[in-house]
Scaffold this active site. Structure first.
Site, PDB file in Angstrom:
ATOM      1  N   ARG A  17      10.162  10.687 -11.085  1.00  0.00           N
ATOM      2  CA  ARG A  17      11.592  10.711 -11.432  1.00  0.00           C
ATOM      3  C   ARG A  17      11.922  11.495 -12.695  1.00  0.00           C
ATOM      4  O   ARG A  17      13.088  11.614 -13.059  1.00  0.00           O
ATOM      5  CB  ARG A  17      12.136   9.284 -11.508  1.00  0.00           C
ATOM      6  CG  ARG A  17      11.961   8.573 -10.182  1.00  0.00           C
ATOM      7  CD  ARG A  17      12.836   7.382  -9.967  1.00  0.00           C
ATOM      8  NE  ARG A  17      12.694   6.917  -8.605  1.00  0.00           N
ATOM      9  CZ  ARG A  17      11.783   6.015  -8.195  1.00  0.00           C
ATOM     10  NH1 ARG A  17      10.956   5.450  -9.046  1.00  0.00           N
ATOM     11  NH2 ARG A  17      11.708   5.676  -6.927  1.00  0.00           N
TER      12      ARG A  17
ATOM     13  N   GLY B 186       3.879  -3.472  -7.163  1.00  0.00           N
ATOM     14  CA  GLY B 186       4.251  -4.842  -6.783  1.00  0.00           C
ATOM     15  C   GLY B 186       3.834  -5.246  -5.384  1.00  0.00           C
ATOM     16  O   GLY B 186       3.711  -6.426  -5.074  1.00  0.00           O
ATOM     17  N   GLU B 187       3.581  -4.266  -4.525  1.00  0.00           N
ATOM     18  CA  GLU B 187       3.165  -4.575  -3.156  1.00  0.00           C
ATOM     19  C   GLU B 187       1.649  -4.779  -3.082  1.00  0.00           C
ATOM     20  O   GLU B 187       1.100  -5.043  -2.017  1.00  0.00           O
ATOM     21  CB  GLU B 187       3.602  -3.440  -2.212  1.00  0.00           C
ATOM     22  CG  GLU B 187       5.013  -3.614  -1.673  1.00  0.00           C
ATOM     23  CD  GLU B 187       6.092  -3.734  -2.737  1.00  0.00           C
ATOM     24  OE1 GLU B 187       6.200  -2.832  -3.589  1.00  0.00           O
ATOM     25  OE2 GLU B 187       6.827  -4.740  -2.746  1.00  0.00           O
TER      26      GLU B 187
ATOM     27  N   TRP C 278       8.664  -0.891 -12.128  1.00  0.00           N
ATOM     28  CA  TRP C 278       8.394   0.441 -11.578  1.00  0.00           C
ATOM     29  C   TRP C 278       9.489   1.460 -11.794  1.00  0.00           C
ATOM     30  O   TRP C 278       9.272   2.654 -11.602  1.00  0.00           O
ATOM     31  CB  TRP C 278       8.024   0.360 -10.108  1.00  0.00           C
ATOM     32  CG  TRP C 278       9.009  -0.252  -9.161  1.00  0.00           C
ATOM     33  CD1 TRP C 278       9.017  -1.548  -8.731  1.00  0.00           C
ATOM     34  CD2 TRP C 278      10.101   0.385  -8.498  1.00  0.00           C
ATOM     35  NE1 TRP C 278      10.051  -1.745  -7.844  1.00  0.00           N
ATOM     36  CE2 TRP C 278      10.737  -0.579  -7.683  1.00  0.00           C
ATOM     37  CE3 TRP C 278      10.612   1.681  -8.501  1.00  0.00           C
ATOM     38  CZ2 TRP C 278      11.846  -0.299  -6.892  1.00  0.00           C
ATOM     39  CZ3 TRP C 278      11.730   1.968  -7.710  1.00  0.00           C
ATOM     40  CH2 TRP C 278      12.328   0.986  -6.925  1.00  0.00           C
TER      41      TRP C 278
ATOM     42  N   ASN D  13       9.589  -7.608  -7.222  1.00  0.00           N
ATOM     43  CA  ASN D  13       9.339  -8.848  -6.494  1.00  0.00           C
ATOM     44  C   ASN D  13       8.138  -9.603  -7.039  1.00  0.00           C
ATOM     45  O   ASN D  13       7.172  -8.994  -7.495  1.00  0.00           O
ATOM     46  CB  ASN D  13       9.077  -8.530  -5.012  1.00  0.00           C
ATOM     47  CG  ASN D  13       7.845  -7.661  -4.819  1.00  0.00           C
ATOM     48  OD1 ASN D  13       7.900  -6.467  -5.054  1.00  0.00           O
ATOM     49  ND2 ASN D  13       6.736  -8.255  -4.410  1.00  0.00           N
TER      50      ASN D  13
ATOM     51  N   ASP E 142      11.918  -9.529  -1.005  1.00  0.00           N
ATOM     52  CA  ASP E 142      11.588  -8.286  -1.724  1.00  0.00           C
ATOM     53  C   ASP E 142      12.822  -7.693  -2.406  1.00  0.00           C
ATOM     54  O   ASP E 142      13.011  -6.482  -2.419  1.00  0.00           O
ATOM     55  CB  ASP E 142      10.937  -7.241  -0.811  1.00  0.00           C
ATOM     56  CG  ASP E 142      10.386  -6.051  -1.599  1.00  0.00           C
ATOM     57  OD1 ASP E 142       9.851  -6.284  -2.699  1.00  0.00           O
ATOM     58  OD2 ASP E 142      10.519  -4.907  -1.134  1.00  0.00           O
TER      59      ASP E 142
ATOM     60  N   ASN F  95      19.201   0.708  -4.155  1.00  0.00           N
ATOM     61  CA  ASN F  95      17.802   0.817  -4.531  1.00  0.00           C
ATOM     62  C   ASN F  95      17.707   1.520  -5.882  1.00  0.00           C
ATOM     63  O   ASN F  95      18.591   1.406  -6.720  1.00  0.00           O
ATOM     64  CB  ASN F  95      17.003   1.517  -3.422  1.00  0.00           C
ATOM     65  CG  ASN F  95      15.523   1.184  -3.464  1.00  0.00           C
ATOM     66  OD1 ASN F  95      14.787   1.697  -4.295  1.00  0.00           O
ATOM     67  ND2 ASN F  95      15.070   0.314  -2.578  1.00  0.00           N
TER      68      ASN F  95
ATOM     69  N   ALA G 102      11.468   6.288   0.078  1.00  0.00           N
ATOM     70  CA  ALA G 102      11.028   5.089   0.803  1.00  0.00           C
ATOM     71  C   ALA G 102      11.610   4.980   2.212  1.00  0.00           C
ATOM     72  O   ALA G 102      10.989   4.377   3.087  1.00  0.00           O
ATOM     73  CB  ALA G 102      11.391   3.837  -0.005  1.00  0.00           C
TER      74      ALA G 102
HETATM   75 CA    CA Z   1       8.963  -4.624  -4.018  1.00  0.00          CA
END
Ligand code: CA
Ligand code: CA
Length: 597
Positions: free
Chosen positions: A136, A197-198, A262, A280, A322, A419, A559
């Site tokens: 970014r 986080g995943e 993130w 999450n 999430d 998002n 995403a």
């Molecule tokens: Ca997440």
């Protein structure tokens, strides 16, 4: 083209073979960064000012003149590496610094689009970015261009040569860590968040000496993990804020609790606070971790000098959908009952818009900014959601086979009412311009256990659209009343950032490829130009040689194509790309002061 080492801080002109002359650029100071929102000749921070308002006082391109806007150059990132281009360019002394997918950085002559240097991080095979190989943007400080990589490093490059000055391993990518956010610099410290986080990582905020890359402090965002700070050459524990391990987490779950930071953060000088959001709690299956699971799905205010958490506000306690709480918290002041309120606002993935007191984190007001929220019936007086219990995805342990919990339809989908794509705030209208999406998901829980470096969800899902003609909606929202002032529907989900200007314009792009300018009061489309690939980056504007420039990246990805389920099918024919587009008015406008409406 590569330029040879420039002599530092000497205004020296270099003639290129093409005959283009470039003046050597000055170092970026703390003052440059703190003043960024007001200075129009540069963009030296993510958010066009650390508060993240994304508002420019420039008005040459305005409601009257914008129809004459035209592209002046386009720069290709080249190669076979395309995918999502989510970066926001920075500009200093006529040089643009911009990142591209796969952890690449380019320095470009901002007048002509000619390349000055490029840097490509050598990425290992095992990187695990959850949501495309995006980046970014950079931070600028002193003579350095600093950015984070998909293998979880910070890299500082010399701004004139692109050569590495320092490199710092922030975390181990093999455990699922990555960096995709743009770092920010506050008082000589470069500050970054972390992704993962995943994968059951532990979210943290990190501060390093921007000139050397030496660690200053590290602040975990999962309750129970200790932060530390370096003092007199010694690493010192810097106690957690808000409780000991296990208070809001069962058993050992806090050890792999997620809460990834993130998206990076913003900073407000008037309260000397960093504002970072957290993702999450891990895993997604909420039945495995009864409790609020602090500080997941929250905004945290952090003292930049010590790394201590001053306050936190949790948007989705005990998240089961999430609904990462990472979206940017934007500082703004407004008057109410004759008093100035130091506020901050955020549009959360969970579908609610929150206005907080940024001095203490107290809830001022909140309201849904999407058409429908299924998982909560509203917010209580403290801003805590009032859950609709039957709309929480079921417990797999209660299922007959113990393998798949009850499926629920949840709205918004986990990709969120909004998002990562940053909203903008106009001081002129007092409105926030929010890139949002209307979609829902089937979601269910499954048993899971933590394994380092493996996905840690315990959930399955399918995202679906709710209307045939649109998913995306750009909304103008009044933070004082909760009223939606106007909306603009878009067929594909919106995934790009927003910019607003004193010219009375709101800028954003769409996956269909258009850069668009809207009337800030009515939402009327006043300009559109197709860039040839989807726009998922954040537009910027600056002034150079008396002219106003606007730049945006084009390059579809992110995403949605990877996680979007049914929605991914809707956008599967959009073409990839990797181009910086730059626009301005024709020369004849240069010396005129053209009034806006
Ligand atoms: Ca997440
Ligand atoms: Ca500036």
């Amino acid at each position: 083209m590569r330029i040879t080492q420039l002599t530092k801080a000497i205004a020296l002109s270099i003639a290129f073979s093409s005959g283009v002359a470039l003046t050597a650029t000055a170092s970026v100071t703390d003052k440059d960064i703190k003043d960024d929102a007001a200075t129009t000749d540069d963009v030296v921070s993510y958010g066009l000012g650390l508060q993240g308002q994304r508002y420019s006082p420039l008005a040459k391109v305005n409601k009257d003149t914008v129809e004459d806007l035209r592209p002046v150059w386009a720069f290709s990132f080249g190669g076979e590496k395309q995918r999502g281009q989510e970066s926001q360019p920075l500009i200093k002394d006529g040089v643009m610094y911009v990142t591209a997918s796969y952890s690449r950085v380019y320095a470009i002559d901002a007048r002509t689009g000619e390349e000055l240097w490029q840097y490509e991080a050598r990425l290992p095979d095992g990187i695990m970015p959850c949501c495309d190989v995006i980046n970014r943007g950079v931070a600028l400080y002193d003579d350095l261009v600093i950015f984070g990589t998909l293998d979880a490093k910070l890299v500082a490059l010399n701004k004139d040569t692109g050569k590495t000055v320092w490199k710092k391993k922030v975390e181990n990518y093999k455990a699922g860590y990555a960096i995709t956010s743009a770092p920010i610099v506050v008082d000589g410290k470069v500050i970054t968040g972390i992704s993962g986080g995943e994968f059951g990582i532990v979210g943290k905020v990190y501060a390093y000496d921007a000139k050397t890359g030496k660690e200053v402090w590290i602040r975990p965002t999962v309750e129970g993990h200790m932060g530390y700070i370096w003092k007199d050459g010694k690493k010192t524990e810097n106690g957690i804020s808000g409780g000991e391990a296990g208070q809001t987490w069962p058993a050992e779950l806090w050890k792999s609790g997620g809460a990834a930071t993130w998206l990076g953060g913003t900073y407000d000088a008037s309260t000397n606070s960093l504002f970072f959001g957290t993702g999450n709690p891990a895993p997604w299956n909420s039945h495995m971790r009864p409790g609020d699971n602090l500080f997941s799905s929250s905004r945290v205010a952090i003292d930049p000098d010590t790394g201590k958490i001053k306050w936190h506000f949790q948007t989705t306690p005990h998240d089961g959908w999430d609904y990462d709480g990472v979206n940017e918290l934007v500082s703004f002041d407004y008057e109410e009952d004759g008093k100035m309120v130091k506020a901050a606002a955020t549009a959360d993935r969970n579908g609610f818009f929150y206005v907080l007191n940024r001095e203490n984190g107290e809830f001022i007001r909140g309201f849904p900014f999407v058409d429908e929220v299924s998982w909560a019936s509203g917010l209580d007086k403290n801003g805590r959601p009032i859950y609709v219990e039957e709309n929480r995805p079921g417990n797999p342990a209660a299922a007959e086979d113990g393998k798949k919990g009850e499926v629920v339809v949840a709205r918004p989908s986990f990709l969120g009412g909004k998002n990562w794509m940053p909203m903008a705030y106009s001081k002129d209208t007092g409105y926030f311009y929010v890139p949002s999406n209307e979609w829902e998901m089937d979601i269910w829980n499954e048993p899971t256990s933590y394994k380092k470096g493996a996905a840690y969800l315990g959930a399955g899902f399918t995202i679906k659209s709710v209307a045939d003609d649109h998913i995306g909606i750009l909304r103008a929202i009044d933070p004082k009343t909760g009223k939606e002032v106007w909306r603009h529907n878009n067929f594909a989900p919106l995934w790009g950032g927003v910019l607003t200007t004193a010219g009375g314009l709101v800028w954003t792009g769409n996956p269909e490829g258009y850069l668009m300018a809207f009337d800030d009061k009515t939402g009327e489309v006043l300009y559109k130009f197709n860039t040839g690939s989807g726009i998922v980056g954040s537009p910027v504007t600056w002034e150079q040689d008396g002219e106003q420039f606007i730049s945006v990246l084009s390059g579809w990805g992110g995403a949605v194509p990877l996680w979007g389920g049914e929605v991914a099918k809707r956008v599967k024919d959009f073409n990839q790309g990797g181009t910086v587009w730059t626009f301005k008015l024709p020369k004849r406008y240069e010396s005129n002061n053209i009034a806006k409406n």
